[in-house]
Write an enzyme that holds these catalytic residues in place. Structure first.
Site, PDB file in Angstrom:
ATOM      1  CE  LYS A  16     -10.500   6.743   7.304  1.00 21.33           C
ATOM      2  NZ  LYS A  16      -9.794   5.578   6.731  1.00 21.33           N
TER       3      LYS A  16
HETATM    4  N1  PMP Z   1      -9.092   1.832   1.970  1.00 15.79           N
HETATM    5  C1  PMP Z   1      -9.345   1.795   3.281  1.00 15.79           C
HETATM    6  C2  PMP Z   1     -10.118   0.641   3.827  1.00 15.79           C
HETATM    7  C3  PMP Z   1      -8.890   2.804   4.128  1.00 15.79           C
HETATM    8  O1  PMP Z   1      -9.140   2.763   5.442  1.00 15.79           O
HETATM    9  C4  PMP Z   1      -8.130   3.857   3.587  1.00 15.79           C
HETATM   10  C5  PMP Z   1      -7.574   4.914   4.496  1.00 15.79           C
HETATM   11  N2  PMP Z   1      -8.480   5.952   4.661  1.00 15.79           N
HETATM   12  C6  PMP Z   1      -7.893   3.871   2.209  1.00 15.79           C
HETATM   13  C7  PMP Z   1      -8.386   2.845   1.426  1.00 15.79           C
HETATM   14  C8  PMP Z   1      -7.107   4.980   1.581  1.00 15.79           C
HETATM   15  O2  PMP Z   1      -7.797   6.194   1.691  1.00 15.79           O
HETATM   16  P1  PMP Z   1      -7.024   7.591   1.800  1.00 15.79           P
HETATM   17  O3  PMP Z   1      -6.077   7.621   0.667  1.00 15.79           O
HETATM   18  O4  PMP Z   1      -8.110   8.600   1.690  1.00 15.79           O
HETATM   19  O5  PMP Z   1      -6.352   7.610   3.110  1.00 15.79           O
END
Ligand code: PMP
Length: 302
Positions: A153
């Site tokens: 992220k």
């Molecule tokens: N893909 C992207 C590009 C994201 O930004 C997120 C959100 N964090 C996810 C997938 C899903 O991740 P998570 O389940 O950890 O929120």
């Protein structure tokens, strides 16, 4: 409206009084790392879902950009922000970023900053998404390749998601899915993808996709296969759903004019996910960090 309290570089302050310079490096080059975490109302205290996994991913991201924040301090700040604002259902946004010290690309002389913000929850895909599903378009943009920017992220990497989202909303859709040069599905702009075919659940695997904590959660409680999926295979699915911390589990009902029903498997996964995050299933209590305001406040007041 009351001003939400945020934690910024060691101090708890009203959000409206938190400022940084226009020379902030992260503003120019996207040199920051964030997380998206949820806190849910339970029968007892509010509980943060999978806090440790979010902190680990945050730690990985900050290491990539050469920052080494104190994760214990971030954990404490997160608990304090929830407690001081008396939130129950909330979205929590930790952020680390490079500040001032130069506008060159060398980060060694820059100040670093840490913040934790939280907002009372509103769903980013809209509340009706969970119930009625969303419509998506295959993006004309490629996903950032893992070899160019690791799928963590990192703030600057999200320009890629913003471009895809902008294109899809302008075309009248809710979301965009990325495919690669070989027509394999990668992920959505902020969610991972799951396919249901003949009763089997498949978690779409792709090296350029963010390793979602919601995806991992669904895989752990329902038991799924994990593999690459082509665009064609996706179009032949019986059901499709997306997962993400803020989206939770959302049915995908249309992809570029092909329609998918909201099936019983998707509904079951949605139901289980809600039970898990609200602390209703005893087997998954270890994923919840309860925020006992009395105890946390004691720490704030020290
Ligand atoms: N893909 C992207 C590009 C994201 O930004 C997120 C959100 N964090 C996810 C997938 C899903 O991740 P998570 O389940 O950890 O929120």
């Amino acid at each position: 409206m009351n001003d939400t309290m945020i934690w910024f570089d060691g101090n708890m302050i009203p959000a409206s009084t938190a400022h940084c310079s226009v020379l902030t490096h992260a503003l120019h080059y996207g040199t920051g790392v964030f997380e998206g975490i949820r806190c849910y109302k339970t029968q007892t205290h509010p509980a943060i879902f999978r806090l440790e996994e979010h902190l680990q991913r945050f730690n990985k991201g900050t290491a990539v950009i050469g920052m080494h924040p104190d994760i214990g301090l971030m954990r404490q700040a997160i608990l304090e922000v929830i407690a001081i604002n008396q939130y129950t259902n909330a979205y929590i946004r930790p952020l680390a970023f490079y500040g001032t010290g130069g506008l060159g690309l060398d980060t060694s002389c820059l100040s670093t900053h840490l913040a934790v913000m939280a907002l009372p929850w509103t769903s980013h895909l809209g509340e009706s998404a969970r119930l009625n599903g969303i419509r998506a378009k295959i993006s004309s943009f490629r996903r950032n390749q893992a070899g160019a920017i690791p799928p963590l992220k990192i703030t600057g990497a999200y320009v890629n998601s913003v471009l895809a989202k902008m294109e899809s909303t302008r075309a009248g859709y809710d979301e965009a899915l990325f495919v690669d040069d070989k027509d394999r599905i990668c992920e959505a702009t902020g969610e991972n993808v799951f396919v249901v075919k003949d009763g089997h659940i498949i978690a779409v695997k792709h090296s350029d996709a963010v390793s979602g904590i919601t995806r991992q959660t669904v895989m752990e409680f329902i038991g799924t296969e994990e593999r690459e999926i082509s665009r064609q295979e996706l179009l032949n699915a019986d059901e499709i759903f997306l997962t993400g911390t803020s989206a939770e589990v959302v049915p995908l009902v249309e992809l570029d004019g092909t329609y998918f029903p909201i099936g019983s498997v998707t509904r079951k996964v949605q139901e289980m996910y809600q039970q898990v995050v609200h602390g209703e299933l005893s087997n998954y209590q270890h994923w919840l960090t309860y925020v006992e305001s009395q105890k946390v406040n004691t720490l704030i007041n020290k």
